[in-house]
Enzyme design. Structure first.
Site, PDB file in Angstrom:
ATOM      1  N   ASP A   1      39.024  43.986  47.017  1.00 27.68           N
ATOM      2  CA  ASP A   1      39.946  43.734  48.123  1.00 27.68           C
ATOM      3  C   ASP A   1      39.422  44.414  49.390  1.00 27.68           C
ATOM      4  O   ASP A   1      38.954  45.555  49.353  1.00 27.68           O
ATOM      5  CB  ASP A   1      41.333  44.294  47.763  1.00 27.68           C
TER       6      ASP A   1
ATOM      7  N   HIS B   1      46.564  50.721  47.913  1.00 27.82           N
ATOM      8  CA  HIS B   1      47.030  50.181  46.641  1.00 27.82           C
ATOM      9  C   HIS B   1      47.799  51.265  45.896  1.00 27.82           C
ATOM     10  O   HIS B   1      47.216  52.280  45.506  1.00 27.82           O
ATOM     11  CB  HIS B   1      45.844  49.717  45.786  1.00 27.82           C
TER      12      HIS B   1
ATOM     13  N   SER C   1      41.901  52.057  48.278  1.00 29.64           N
ATOM     14  CA  SER C   1      42.495  52.036  46.941  1.00 29.64           C
ATOM     15  C   SER C   1      42.140  53.360  46.262  1.00 29.64           C
ATOM     16  O   SER C   1      42.265  54.419  46.881  1.00 29.64           O
ATOM     17  CB  SER C   1      41.989  50.808  46.173  1.00 29.64           C
TER      18      SER C   1
END
Length: 203
Positions: A143, A50, A23
């Site tokens: 995540d 992401h 991310s």
């Protein structure tokens, strides 16, 4: 085993697939990792980053000129080809079904994220088991922690970016709190590790 860790032996069993998740701060790491994969590397590579959901991804355009392997955005029901890098499209979860075949989903976000690293890693762990290598990079949420734990539980090899080298440490820290990965490495050391992987003939 954590710590610097040796590069894999040329006689080690090759992987069928590599999953990469990241991310915030991970694009810089990915720019080091993907060019390290040689053209002879036959593992399929699946990448979840992401990204903004409402804009097309430019990742293939950005990275293809630097990479020896072909890159493309994943398509639903597409058979997996060895030696290909697949990016999850914005606003779709990417999964690997048995076959192996790619699948896209619009199920609810996980940790406010779609695509979700956890969903990719868990599905790939089911599909490939001990023949899977999972790499979790920099990020600002949790995540990927459950996903890399699932890969470890399935017998796969796991690498977490060393938090000291990550612009955002929340994601690698969450993984390290949940499991003990095979290696904790900087992006440069991960790249060296990938470049040293044996090249096997695979499906």
């Amino acid at each position: 085993m954590s710590g610097p860790g040796p590069c894999p032996s040329r006689t080690a069993a090759p992987f069928d697939a590599i999953v990469v998740g990241g991310s915030a701060g991970s694009v810089e790491a990915l720019a080091v990792l993907l060019p390290a994969l040689p053209a002879a590397q036959r593992a399929a590579v699946f990448v979840v980053l992401h990204l903004p959901r409402n804009r097309p991804s430019l990742l293939c355009d950005i990275f293809q000129p630097r990479c020896a392997l072909p890159l493309r955005e994943a398509q639903d029901k597409e058979p997996v080809e060895a030696g290909t890098v697949y990016f999850a499209p914005p606003d779709y979860h990417l999964l690997v079904d048995r076959g192996p075949v790619l699948a896209l989903s619009v199920d609810d976000p996980v940790h406010f994220s779609r695509p979700s690293i956890d969903i990719l890693f868990e599905s790939a762990a089911d599909a490939y088991g001990e023949r899977l290598l999972a790499i979790l990079l920099s990020g600002a949420n949790h995540d990927g922690a459950q996903g890399i734990a699932a890969v470890q539980a399935a017998g796969g090899t796991t690498i977490v970016q060393d938090p000291e080298s990550a612009p955002m440490t929340t994601m690698p820290d969450a993984a390290l709190q949940l499991c003990t990965p095979t290696h904790v490495l900087s992006p440069q050391r991960i790249a060296e590790w990938l470049a040293a992987l044996p090249h096997g003939a695979r499906r």
